[in-house]
Design an enzyme around this catalytic site. Structure first.
Site, PDB file in Angstrom:
ATOM      1  CG  HIS A 215       5.864  -5.880  -4.648  1.00 50.70           C
ATOM      2  ND1 HIS A 215       4.606  -5.675  -4.128  1.00 50.70           N
ATOM      3  CD2 HIS A 215       6.615  -4.821  -4.248  1.00 50.70           C
ATOM      4  CE1 HIS A 215       4.582  -4.547  -3.456  1.00 50.70           C
ATOM      5  NE2 HIS A 215       5.794  -4.001  -3.511  1.00 50.70           N
TER       6      HIS A 215
ATOM      7  CD  GLU B 192       2.798  -8.448  -5.613  1.00 50.17           C
ATOM      8  OE1 GLU B 192       3.512  -9.277  -4.990  1.00 50.17           O
ATOM      9  OE2 GLU B 192       2.593  -7.299  -5.190  1.00 50.17           O
TER      10      GLU B 192
ATOM     11  N   GLY C 235     -19.297  -8.672 -27.798  1.00 49.33           N
ATOM     12  CA  GLY C 235     -18.105  -8.699 -26.949  1.00 49.33           C
ATOM     13  C   GLY C 235     -17.962 -10.034 -26.220  1.00 49.33           C
ATOM     14  CB  VAL C 236     -14.959 -11.509 -24.571  1.00 48.13           C
ATOM     15  CG1 VAL C 236     -14.596 -12.830 -23.906  1.00 48.13           C
ATOM     16  CG2 VAL C 236     -14.064 -11.228 -25.755  1.00 48.13           C
ATOM     17  CG  ASP C 237     -16.672  -9.339 -20.458  1.00 49.75           C
ATOM     18  OD1 ASP C 237     -15.765 -10.160 -20.672  1.00 49.75           O
ATOM     19  OD2 ASP C 237     -16.466  -8.179 -20.060  1.00 49.75           O
TER      20      ASP C 237
ATOM     21  CB  CYS D 246       5.260  -4.324   0.229  1.00 49.28           C
ATOM     22  SG  CYS D 246       6.160  -2.798  -0.036  1.00 49.28           S
ATOM     23  CE1 TYR D 247       1.260   1.033   5.484  1.00 53.84           C
ATOM     24  CE2 TYR D 247      -0.453  -0.636   5.542  1.00 53.84           C
ATOM     25  CZ  TYR D 247       0.067   0.562   5.997  1.00 53.84           C
ATOM     26  OH  TYR D 247      -0.596   1.276   6.967  1.00 53.84           O
TER      27      TYR D 247
ATOM     28  N   GLY E 290       0.831  -1.200   0.000  1.00 55.13           N
ATOM     29  CA  GLY E 290       0.000   0.000   0.000  1.00 55.13           C
ATOM     30  C   GLY E 290       0.860   1.240   0.000  1.00 55.13           C
TER      31      GLY E 290
ATOM     32  CE  LYS F 172     -12.389  -9.156 -21.590  1.00 58.49           C
ATOM     33  NZ  LYS F 172     -13.658  -8.418 -21.680  1.00 58.49           N
TER      34      LYS F 172
ATOM     35  CB  SER G 243     -22.372  -6.276 -26.732  1.00 63.22           C
ATOM     36  OG  SER G 243     -21.231  -6.977 -26.262  1.00 63.22           O
TER      37      SER G 243
END
Ligand code: XMP
Length: 512
Positions: A168, A170, A224-226, A80-81, A53, A368, A222
C-alpha cells in the site's frame, strides 16, 4: 482538466489513496468498481487506480475488472486486491490465502522499473495487508519487486502501461509511497500539477457565476469551517447576490456568533442576518434529557427558523448553498448499495424542496484538508480555518441531561478556558477535536474552609484521521493540571475536572 480515476473495491484506504493523489496536485475521483463503461469513457481519465478490497479475488462472484478499464487506453495501477484482479483478468495466477499478512514488510524493488525509478537503492519498507497473492504475473508482465512472503510484490507491463503493487503506497508505513504514486501519476500518466486551490478558485468562480446568473443564493452559516469557506467562495464569486443567515441557538462556542459577524460582515462585507433564537431553543429543550430527542428538537427548530428567514428573501433567492464535502458524498463500494451518503448537518435535508430552491454545493469534490487550504487561499483567518469540528446541536449534547441556559453557560465557559490553554500552548493543532462536557452529577469538594457540592466537568481530546475511529489524546499532565485549576477557580459552580481516557470505539467522540 487532467484526472485520475480511482475505482473502489471497498478498501479502508480508498479515500487515503485519493488524498495522496490530490496532494500531488492531481485531481482524482473515487467511483465504484462497477462504474458503467460509458461513465468511465465520459470521465476521460489520464490514468486509473484500482483500490484494495476485503474480498478474495478467487471467490465466486468476487468483484472483477470491467473491460472498459483496459480499453480506456490509459495507464492502470492495481493496488493489493486491484493487482490480484488485474492478474486474474489477464491470465496470471493468484493463490488463495492461508493466512492474512498484515504489517511492515521489506521488498526488493527493481529500480529500472518506471514506478521505482530514482528511488534509493536499498530494501524498501512497505505496508502489506493482504490475503491472496499473485504467484505468476500474466504474459507481458515482469516482476518488479519481491519480498520473502510475496514472490510478486509488484509487477509491470511497461508496453501496455499496466502496473500492480501488492503493498500500500498510500499509507505512511510505506517508505517512499508518495514517490511511487508520483512516478505513476506524473511520470507514467503525465498528469501535470494543476490541482491547486488558487486554480480551483478561478475555475469554480466561473462555474458558480455561470450557474447562478443574476439569481440570489442563501447560505446558513454555522461558525464551522465548511460553511465559512462556502461563504468566502460565494462572496468572491457573486458578492452581493449572497445572503447568509446564522441561526444562533444559544448553544454555540464562546464568542462564535460575534466572530462570524466580525469576519464576514465587518471584514468581508457579506450580507449577514443573525437570528437570536436562544429563548426558543431553551424552551423546547426544557425537561429533555434524551440525546436523540435533543437533536430532534434542535433540528426541527433550526429548520423552522431558517425557513422563516429564507421566505423573506423569496423574491430574489433561487439557490440554497450547503457546505457538503467529498467524504460526505463519495460513492463507496464499502457501503454495499454504492449510493451517496448526504450530510445531515443542521438537518437541512428537505429544505431546498420545501423552499423551492436549487442546491449549490461548491465544496462537494473537496477533502477537509483542501477546504481548509481553500479557506486560507480566500484569506479567511487561520484561526477560523483550523477550528475543530463542532456538532450541529452544539453545547446541547455537551451538557449531559437537561439543558438550561445556566448549565450551557458553565459548559461554554469551561470550554473557553480549555480552548484558550490549548491555543496558547499550541497543543490545539496537535489534536483533532477537544471540548469540555458538563456532567449531570455533583461531587463534594472543599474550597477554603467550606465544603462544596458542585458540578463536574470532563475534558475530552481526541486524535483521528476520519472520526470513524479515534484515540484519546495524551495531553501533558502539567497542561491538564493548569486547565483543571483554571476551570475550578474561574468557572462558578464547578469543583472537579476529570479527563476522558476512552477511545472510539467503544466510546464515541461526543458523550451524547
Ligand atoms: P461521535 O460522537 O459520533 O462524533 O463519535 C463523531 C464526529 O461527529 C460529530 N457529531 C455531530 N455533528 N451533528 C453534527 O453535525 C451531530 O448531531 C453530531 N454528533 C456528533 C462529533 O462532534 C465528531 O466530530
Amino acid at each position: 482538466m487532467q484526472k485520475i480515476l480511482i475505482l473502489d473495491y471497498g478498501s479502508q484506504y480508498t479515500q487515503l489513496i485519493a488524498r495522496k493523489i490530490r496532494e500531488l496536485q492531481a485531481y482524482c475521483e473515487i467511483h465504484p468498481h462497477d462504474w458503467l463503461a460509458e461513465n468511465i469513457n465520459a470521465f476521460a481519465p489520464s490514468g486509473i487506480i484500482l483500490s484494495g478490497g476485503p474480498n478474495s479475488a478467487m471467490a465466486a462472484g468476487a468483484p472483477a475488472i470491467q473491460p472498459a478499464v483496459f480499453s480506456a487506453g490509459v495507464p492502470v495501477l492495481g493496488l493489493c486486491y486491484g493487482m490480484q484482479v488485474m492478474a486474474l483478468a489477464l491470465g496470471g495466477e493468484v493463490e488463495v490465502a492461508t493466512h492474512h499478512e498484515y504489517g511492515q514488510a521489506t521488498v526488493h524493488a527493481d529500480h529500472t522499473a518506471s514506478l521505482f525509478a530514482g528511488l534509493p537503492q536499498e530494501p524498501l519498507p512497505v505496508l502489506m495487508s493482504h490475503g491472496d497473492r499473485v504467484l505468476r504475473p500474466p504474459a507481458g508482465f515482469t516482476i518488479i519487486a519481491k519480498s520473502d512472503s510475496s514472490p510478486v510484490a509488484a509487477m509491470a507491463d511497461e508496453t501496455r502501461r499496466l502496473y500492480g503493487l501488492q503493498f500500500h503506497p498510500e499509507t505512511a508505513h510505506t517508505l517512499h509511497g508518495r514517490e511511487i504514486l508520483e512516478r505513476f501519476v506524473r511520470g507514467i500518466c503525465q498528469v501535470k500539477a494543476t490541482w491547486t486551490m488558487s486554480n480551483f478558485v478561478t475555475r469554480e468562480t466561473e462555474v458558480i457565476r455561470r450557474r447562478v446568473g443574476d439569481e440570489g443564493v442563501l447560505l446558513g452559516l454555522s461558525g464551522g469551517v465548511d460553511s465559512a469557506v462556502v461563504a468566502a467562495l460565494l462572496h468572491h464569486a457573486i458578492g452581493e447576490q449572497l445572503h447568509c443567515v446564522l441561526v444562533d441557538h444559544g448553544l454555540m462556542r464562546a464568542g462564535e456568533a460575534d466572530e462570524v459577524k466580525t469576519v464576514f460582515e465587518d471584514h468581508f462585507g457579506v450580507n449577514l442576518t443573525i437570528i437570536n433564537a436562544a429563548d426558543k431553543f431553551f424552551s423546547a429543550l426544557r425537561g429533555v434529557e434524551d440525546p436523540e430527542e435533543k437533536r430532534r428538537h434542535i433540528g426541527r427548530l433550526f429548520v423552522e427558523e431558517f425557513e422563516a428567514q429564507a421566505r423573506k428573501f423569496s423574491d430574489t433567492v433561487r439557490w440554497l448553498a450547503q457546505g457538503t464535502i467529498y467524504p460526505d458524498v463519495v460513492e463507496s463500494a464499502g457501503d454495499g448499495a454504492g449510493k451517496a451518503v448526504i450530510k445531515s448537518h443542521h438537518n437541512v435535508g428537505g429544505l431546498p424542496e420545501r423552499l423551492n430552491l436549487k442546491l449549490l454545493e461548491p465544496l462537494r469534490n473537496l477533502f477537509k484538508d483542501e477546504v481548509r487550504q481553500l479557506g486560507l487561499t480566500l484569506s479567511l483567518p487561520e484561526r477560523l480555518v483550523q477550528r475543530h469540528p463542532f456538532p450541529g446541536p452544539g453545547l446541547a449534547v455537551r451538557v449531559l441531561g437537561e439543558v438550561t441556559p445556566e448549565r450551557a453557560e458553565i459548559a461554554r465557559q469551561a470550554d473557553a478556558v480549555y480552548m484558550e490553554e490549548l491555543e496558547t500552548t499550541t497543543l490545539y493543532a496537535t489534536v483533532s477535536q477537544a471540548f469540555a462536557v458538563l456532567l449531570p452529577v455533583r461531587s463534594v469538594g472543599v474550597m477554603g474552609d467550606d465544603r462544596t457540592y458542585d458540578n463536574v466537568v470532563a475534558l475530552r481530546a481526541v486524535t483521528t484521521d476520519d472520526f470513524m475511529t479515534a484515540d484519546w489524546a495524551r495531553l501533558p499532565d502539567d497542561f491538564l493540571a493548569r486547565v483543571s485549576s483554571r476551570i475550578i477557580n474561574t468557572v462558578a459552580g464547578v469543583n472537579r475536572v476529570v479527563y476522558d481516557i476512552s477511545s472510539k470505539p467503544p466510546a464515541t467522540v461526543e458523550w451524547e
